[in-house]
Write a protein that holds these residues in place. Structure first.
Motif, PDB file in Angstrom:
ATOM      1  N   SER A 131      -2.525   0.149  19.265  1.00  0.00           N
ATOM      2  CA  SER A 131      -1.599  -0.695  18.520  1.00  0.00           C
ATOM      3  C   SER A 131      -1.987  -0.708  17.043  1.00  0.00           C
ATOM      4  O   SER A 131      -3.132  -1.011  16.687  1.00  0.00           O
ATOM      5  N   CYS A 132      -1.025  -0.377  16.186  1.00  0.00           N
ATOM      6  CA  CYS A 132      -1.302  -0.319  14.745  1.00  0.00           C
ATOM      7  C   CYS A 132       0.018  -0.283  13.980  1.00  0.00           C
ATOM      8  O   CYS A 132       1.091  -0.109  14.564  1.00  0.00           O
ATOM      9  N   LYS A 133      -0.078  -0.459  12.685  1.00  0.00           N
ATOM     10  CA  LYS A 133       1.082  -0.286  11.817  1.00  0.00           C
ATOM     11  C   LYS A 133       0.956   0.975  10.967  1.00  0.00           C
ATOM     12  O   LYS A 133       1.938   1.665  10.716  1.00  0.00           O
ATOM     13  N   ILE A 134      -0.237   1.256  10.504  1.00  0.00           N
ATOM     14  CA  ILE A 134      -0.503   2.443   9.696  1.00  0.00           C
ATOM     15  C   ILE A 134      -1.490   3.312  10.461  1.00  0.00           C
ATOM     16  O   ILE A 134      -2.440   2.803  11.064  1.00  0.00           O
ATOM     17  N   PHE A 135      -1.293   4.625  10.428  1.00  0.00           N
ATOM     18  CA  PHE A 135      -2.156   5.499  11.223  1.00  0.00           C
ATOM     19  C   PHE A 135      -2.234   6.884  10.593  1.00  0.00           C
ATOM     20  O   PHE A 135      -1.446   7.241   9.703  1.00  0.00           O
ATOM     21  N   LEU A 137      -2.468  -1.452   4.145  1.00  0.00           N
ATOM     22  CA  LEU A 137      -1.238  -2.140   4.540  1.00  0.00           C
ATOM     23  C   LEU A 137      -0.873  -3.234   3.555  1.00  0.00           C
ATOM     24  O   LEU A 137       0.304  -3.435   3.230  1.00  0.00           O
ATOM     25  N   LYS A 148       6.161  -4.292   4.099  1.00  0.00           N
ATOM     26  CA  LYS A 148       5.038  -4.601   4.984  1.00  0.00           C
ATOM     27  C   LYS A 148       5.525  -5.256   6.274  1.00  0.00           C
ATOM     28  O   LYS A 148       5.080  -4.911   7.376  1.00  0.00           O
ATOM     29  N   LEU A 161       3.536   5.999   9.036  1.00  0.00           N
ATOM     30  CA  LEU A 161       4.062   4.747   9.551  1.00  0.00           C
ATOM     31  C   LEU A 161       5.434   4.989  10.153  1.00  0.00           C
ATOM     32  O   LEU A 161       6.038   6.051   9.955  1.00  0.00           O
ATOM     33  N   ASN A 180      -5.056  -0.398   8.267  1.00  0.00           N
ATOM     34  CA  ASN A 180      -4.336  -1.571   8.766  1.00  0.00           C
ATOM     35  C   ASN A 180      -4.810  -2.874   8.136  1.00  0.00           C
ATOM     36  O   ASN A 180      -4.389  -3.948   8.557  1.00  0.00           O
ATOM     37  N   HIS A 210      -9.421   3.550  10.354  1.00  0.00           N
ATOM     38  CA  HIS A 210      -8.382   2.775  11.046  1.00  0.00           C
ATOM     39  C   HIS A 210      -8.337   1.342  10.507  1.00  0.00           C
ATOM     40  O   HIS A 210      -7.261   0.791  10.265  1.00  0.00           O
ATOM     41  N   SER A 211      -9.492   0.754  10.302  1.00  0.00           N
ATOM     42  CA  SER A 211      -9.551  -0.603   9.742  1.00  0.00           C
ATOM     43  C   SER A 211      -9.006  -0.636   8.323  1.00  0.00           C
ATOM     44  O   SER A 211      -8.272  -1.563   7.944  1.00  0.00           O
ATOM     45  N   GLN A 253       5.075  -2.309  14.439  1.00  0.00           N
ATOM     46  CA  GLN A 253       3.809  -2.310  15.179  1.00  0.00           C
ATOM     47  C   GLN A 253       4.005  -1.349  16.346  1.00  0.00           C
ATOM     48  O   GLN A 253       4.812  -1.588  17.232  1.00  0.00           O
TER      49      GLN A 253
END
Length: 360
Positions: free
Chosen positions: A251-255, A215, A223, A344, A211, A207-208, A228
């Motif tokens: 909450s994230c942008k990329i998953f 990202l 980008k 995304l 994002n 996850h880190s 979000q």
């Protein structure tokens, strides 16, 4: 650049003969499209001379009554007032375009258009203006593409393909931020372990990575355009966590996608319901359903390879579900190196050109 633009407010309009102007309109948003711009705004409320501390609006305290709102368009520079430029529309229905979009069509692509909006009271006095601008570009909006369409955008300078896997919000368990065009990287991007400790997605290494490092590989326009979102997820490990959804989503942008999102629907198989099936995928494990999940990792000789999901195996704090090379489901330990297919969500009004390259 396609998308929503910044808004400025210009002051300097004095009251005429003691007549008090209204406050300017608010929430003024313009989005560029193909030879058109879409606009929304909120008209001001009537103005009362209500003493401090009083909430009631008595009729004798009314000092400025809304009558209509004027939208002005200009090229070359920002309008200086309601008479400077082309009057696009004069709306006398309050908040007519607050949720319903006004379309300013017939524009010239690649031309910057500057908009000003002014509220008039019944005495004919205009408010201060609110201003923004946008540049239409040729192309089709993402939201008009069929599920399964492949679009392209650079990642780290190299063009990569993404599959449109869903349009809109997948289910009521998703936050409204998830309403948009869902994209999944067509091929596996890299091989990575999921985490060094356990199967807690919120705190995971993957996850880190998604994002942070990943990202930042996108061009700045894409980008910034990536939404979000708050996605459903297992909050905690598989053995001691619970599904969080809606406004409580992650909450994230990329998953990573979830087991349910790729069409595995079996509550009895230690598979938490951390999502809903996306339109691109089929339910179950038939050959046709599995084919939709298979992904290539090109540097490997093996054509299809396993790729990670965000879904933990609920009978363990160590294992995570992933898609096998044949498209079926399997779980693996968190420190296993498997494929990463980032997902995304982009706003549906983002454009693609004739070659299906995303314009941002």
């Amino acid at each position: 650049m396609n998308g929503k633009t910044n808004v400025t407010v210009s002051g300097g309009n004095d009251s005429l003969g003691g007549i008090i102007p209204l406050n300017p309109p608010t929430a003024f948003v313009v989005t560029a499209g193909n030879a058109e711009c879409s606009l929304t705004w909120t008209d001001p409320v009537d103005k009362y001379a209500t003493p401090v501390g009083e909430e009631a609006h008595e009729s004798q305290q009314l000092v400025s009554l809304w009558d209509h709102t004027v939208l002005v368009r200009k090229t070359g520079s920002q309008p200086t007032g309601p008479q400077d430029g082309t009057i696009v529309i004069s709306s006398s229905v309050r908040n007519q375009y607050q949720s319903t979009t006004y379309i300013d069509a017939g524009l010239i692509n690649d031309t910057a258009y500057h908009y000003g909006i002014f509220a008039y009271n019944t005495d004919g006095v205009a408010s201060d203006g609110v201003f923004t601008s946008a540049t239409p570009k040729a192309g089709m909006s993402l939201g008009n593409l069929a599920v399964g369409t492949v679009v392209k955008t650079p990642i780290n300078g190299n063009t990569k393909e993404f599959i449109v896997v869903h349009q809109g919000k997948p289910d009521s368990m998703y936050d409204d931020s998830c309403n948009g065009t869902w994209l999944l990287l067509k091929d596996i991007y890299a091989m990575r372990s999921w985490d060094s400790s356990d199967n807690n997605y919120k705190n995971s290494d993957i996850h880190s990575y998604l994002n942070g490092t990943f990202l930042n590989l996108f061009d700045s326009g894409i980008k910034n355009a990536i939404k979000q979102v708050k996605i459903p997820y297992m909050n905690g490990t598989g053995s001691d966590g619970s599904v969080a959804s809606g406004a409580n989503g992650l909450s994230c942008k990329i998953f990573l996608l979830s087991g349910y999102e790729v069409g595995w629907i079996d509550d009895s198989a230690f598979l938490p319901r951390d999502g809903a099936k996306l339109s691109y995928f089929s339910s179950g494990t038939s050959e046709a359903a599995n084919d939709k999940r298979r992904a290539i990792y090109k540097p490997y000789e093996v054509k299809f390879y396993n790729w990670w999901l965000r879904t933990p195996y609920t009978n363990s704090s160590d294992r995570i579900w992933n898609v096998r090379g044949d498209g079926n489901c399997v779980y693996s330990d968190h420190n296993t190196s498997l494929g990463v297919r980032p997902a995304l969500v982009l706003p549906s009004d983002i454009l693609v050109d004739d070659g299906l390259n995303i314009i941002a």
